[in-house]
Design an enzyme around this catalytic site. Structure first.
Site, PDB file in Angstrom:
ATOM      1  N   ARG A 162      57.534   8.084 -16.573  1.00  0.00           N
ATOM      2  CA  ARG A 162      56.649   8.615 -15.542  1.00  0.00           C
ATOM      3  C   ARG A 162      55.951   7.471 -14.821  1.00  0.00           C
ATOM      4  NH1 ARG A 162      52.733  13.331 -17.328  1.00  0.00           N
ATOM      5  NH2 ARG A 162      54.796  14.195 -17.686  1.00  0.00           N
TER       6      ARG A 162
ATOM      7  N   THR B 276      52.298   7.632  -9.233  1.00  0.00           N
ATOM      8  CA  THR B 276      52.695   8.905  -8.634  1.00  0.00           C
ATOM      9  C   THR B 276      52.868  10.016  -9.666  1.00  0.00           C
ATOM     10  OG1 THR B 276      55.069   8.449  -8.805  1.00  0.00           O
ATOM     11  CG2 THR B 276      53.909   7.620  -6.855  1.00  0.00           C
TER      12      THR B 276
ATOM     13  N   ASP C 220      53.137  13.348 -31.489  1.00  0.00           N
ATOM     14  CA  ASP C 220      54.164  12.731 -30.657  1.00  0.00           C
ATOM     15  C   ASP C 220      55.477  12.721 -31.439  1.00  0.00           C
ATOM     16  OD1 ASP C 220      55.884  10.416 -29.691  1.00  0.00           O
ATOM     17  OD2 ASP C 220      54.309  10.391 -28.170  1.00  0.00           O
TER      18      ASP C 220
ATOM     19  N   ASP D  42      57.179   9.207 -31.939  1.00  0.00           N
ATOM     20  CA  ASP D  42      56.485   8.372 -32.929  1.00  0.00           C
ATOM     21  C   ASP D  42      56.724   8.874 -34.341  1.00  0.00           C
ATOM     22  OD1 ASP D  42      55.480   6.707 -30.979  1.00  0.00           O
ATOM     23  OD2 ASP D  42      53.513   7.631 -30.907  1.00  0.00           O
TER      24      ASP D  42
END
Length: 218
Positions: free
Chosen positions: A113, A117, A209, A212
Site C-alpha cells: 500500500r 495514496t 497479524d 507475523d
C-alpha cells in the site's frame, strides 16, 4: 459476528461452518498458540477449505481397469486448478490446499500500500501461461479493508483469468463490502466474518497479524 444466515450477507459469500474448521480457527485465534502450531493449523484448515471450494468441479467418465474388471469412473475434467497466493501470508493458506490438490498450478501476486495514496501497488506477479483456462483460487488469510484483494482480482482478470474464487480465514464486514462491490462475479469463501476493523485496519476480534504469526516476525 456475522454468519452465513445473515440477511445482509451477499449471495456470493460463503461462511464455512464445518465443525473442524471452526475448532481449528478458534485455536488459531488464541494468543498463546505458538508459531509452529499456528502454521500447522493454517495448513490443516486450508485443506478443509479447499474441499468446500472444489465441491462443484466438473467431472468426466473415463475407462479404467481395476484389479478385477474394466469400468467407467469419474475424474476431474479439463485443466486443473491454479492457486494464487497474495504475498506473503497467502502462502500459509496455499500450502494446505496443495496438499489436497498437488497437481494444481501456482501463482503469486505481491502488493503493497502506497503510504501517501493508500492505493495498492503491484510489485510482483508470476502466473501460469494458461491461467485463462483454469479455475483460479486466490488466497489471503485476512480480508480486512478489501482493497488489496480487489486489486489482486482486477490484475488477475487483466491477465486473462476468467474463473476466480477468493478464500480467506477471516473477513471484516468492510472488506466483504468492498470486494463484493468491486467483483460481484467472484465467489468469496471465509471461515468467519468478524465484528469490525479497528483504527489500524486490524480485524476485531481477529487473530492478530497472520503473516507475523505464520513466520514468527514482528
Amino acid at each position: 459476528m456475522t454468519d452465513a444466515s445473515s440477511p445482509t450477507l451477499p449471495d456470493s459469500v460463503t461462511v464455512i461452518r464445518h465443525p473442524l474448521v471452526q475448532h481449528k480457527l478458534t485455536l488459531m485465534r488464541q494468543k498463546q498458540t505458538s508459531t509452529g502450531e499456528f502454521r500447522r493449523l493454517a495448513r490443516e484448515i486450508s485443506l478443509l477449505m479447499a474441499y468446500e471450494l472444489t465441491r462443484d468441479l466438473p467431472l468426466e467418465d473415463v475407462a479404467i481397469e481395476t484389479p478385477l474388471e474394466p469400468m467407467q469412473a469419474p475424474r476431474l475434467a479439463g485443466k486443473k486448478l491454479c492457486i494464487v497466493s497474495i504475498l506473503r501470508a497467502g502462502d500459509g493458506i496455499m500450502e494446505g490446499m496443495l496438499d489436497l490438490v498437488p497437481s494444481a498450478r501456482v501463482g503469486h501476486i505481491g502488493l503493497y500500500r502506497d503510504p501517501e495514496t493508500l492505493v495498492p501497488v503491484e510489485y510482483y506477479l508470476k502466473l501460469p501461461d494458461d491461467v485463462s483456462e483454469r479455475l483460479v483460487i486466490v488466497v489471503d488469510p485476512m480480508l480486512a479493508t478489501g482493497h488489496s484483494a480487489a486489486a489482486a482480482l482486477s490484475r488477475l482478470k487483466q491477465a486473462g483469468a476468467g474463473q476466480l474464487r477468493f478464500a480467506c480465514l477471516l473477513a471484516a464486514p468492510q472488506g466483504v463490502s468492498v470486494l463484493t462491490e468491486a467483483h460481484p462475479d467472484v465467489p468469496v469463501f471465509t471461515c468467519s466474518i468478524d465484528r469490525e476493523l479497528d483504527s489500524h485496519a486490524y480485524i476485531r476480534p481477529g487473530l492478530g497479524d497472520a503473516g507475523d504469526r505464520l513466520y514468527g516476525t514482528k
